[in-house]
Design an enzyme around this catalytic site. Structure first.
Site: not given
Length: 352
Positions: A291-294
């Site tokens: 997941h690219p959220c961070q």
């Protein structure tokens, strides 16, 4: 469920405006043009990576038709992460203590510090064992390594002197006899070495049964490993690259791995948490995805520290072209047993 979630995320990404101005240094994110530029550099430096156009019906308008995503295939994965996780993984709390405080870093969950291989673990344990059992001299003090080596060498020299004295007692007659035997052997008749069964031996070696056994033995010696296809897409919502993984079994059947099987190759702290199973935006079927959220926050920290380290040197700091090399470097901490290529040696602190 993955299908519904993927559809919702696709709609959200579609409605998000495209980033136009560069924010690489300030926020750790990329514009679509910068993503293409970084991808071109990756393909140039690492030929195992290629640009893919994907399904025409799924192409994104903000990217060139023939550069929708990056792909590398048949990447080996020789062992499961569980074989490494019992070695060493520096905890986040220890890292915070070393820095003098914890803090509430948003990207703390991303920073798995280190995983040692089995060989490195063995050396680490041996060193600890040596430290626990120091050798003491007559006065009760620890013997230094150089001193211990000298003592051992001295003992060996003494033993060598005794052996030398015994060897010097050999008589001249024995030496002369050995010399005569050597002269006789030099002129031995080569006919004595003829093998009457040599033709039968050659036939046995070239027989189909023996050849088949040799082939079977060779195949048994081949290491069978899992393989992965890795792809990198551009996430317009988070404005960063995103990694996707599809694994295949090691039994030679090319059977796609299930979601649970792929999670065996992800550090357990991230499995089903940061790494989840979702539908790929271009390739058919569910994939494991980080997941690219961070991504932006972590990349911002790494880029800032690289800039700080190079401030006193001749180079001005990292450029957009090296973005994907840095990105793949920190992603490797979550999937350490999947040996994909990112060539450049990237070393940078992730401390804030």
């Amino acid at each position: 469920m993955p299908s519904l979630l993927s559809n919702l995320k696709s709609a959200r990404e579609y409605l998000t405006p495209t980033l136009k101005s560069s924010a690489f240094l300030t926020r750790g994110v990329l514009t679509p043009e910068e993503f293409v530029k970084a991808g071109d550099e990756l393909v140039y430096k690492c030929p195992t990576w290629t640009w893919e156009g994907g399904d025409p019906s799924k192409r994104k308008a903000h990217l060139p038709p023939d550069k929708q995503f990056l792909m590398t295939r048949n990447v080996p994965c020789t062992e499961r992460v569980s074989s490494l996780e019992n070695v060493v993984a520096v905890s986040h709390s220890e890292g915070a203590s070393a820095d003098g405080g914890g803090g509430d870093d948003d990207d703390g969950d991303w920073l798995v510090s280190q995983v040692l291989s089995a060989e490195e673990k063995k050396k680490h344990d041996e060193k600890e064992l040596e430290d626990e059992f120091d050798i003491l001299d007559d006065e009760g003090e620890v013997v230094a390594e150089m001193k211990l080596a000298a003592m051992t060498l001295g003992g060996d020299d003494a033993a060598g002197d005794e052996a030398g004295k015994e060897s010097n007692t050999k008589s001249d007659a024995d030496v002369a006899a050995a010399t005569d035997d050597a002269d006789d052997d030099e002129y031995a008749d080569m006919d004595d070495f003829e093998d009457d069964d040599i033709m039968e031996d050659e036939a046995a070696v070239t027989s189909p049964a023996v050849a088949a056994d040799a082939t079977t033995s060779t195949n048994d010696d081949i290491l069978k490993v899992r393989t992965y296809d890795l792809s990198i897409t551009y996430d317009k919502y988070y404005q960063t690259p995103r990694i996707w993984l599809m694994g295949y079994a090691d039994d030679g059947s090319s059977r796609p791995l299930t979601g649970d099987e792929m999670m065996q190759d992800v550090i357990s702290d991230y499995a089903h948490r940061t790494v989840t199973i979702e539908n790929h935006p271009h390739v058919h079927g569910p994939h494991a995805s980080i997941h690219p959220c961070q991504h932006g926050a972590v990349m911002k920290t790494i880029v800032r520290n690289l800039t700080k380290d190079q401030a006193e040197g001749e180079e001005s700091g990292p450029t957009v072209e090296v973005y994907l090399f840095i990105f793949l470097k920190f992603v490797s901490s979550m999937i350490p047993t999947i040996s994909y290529d990112f060539t450049m040696d990237v070393s940078a602190s992730t401390k804030k």
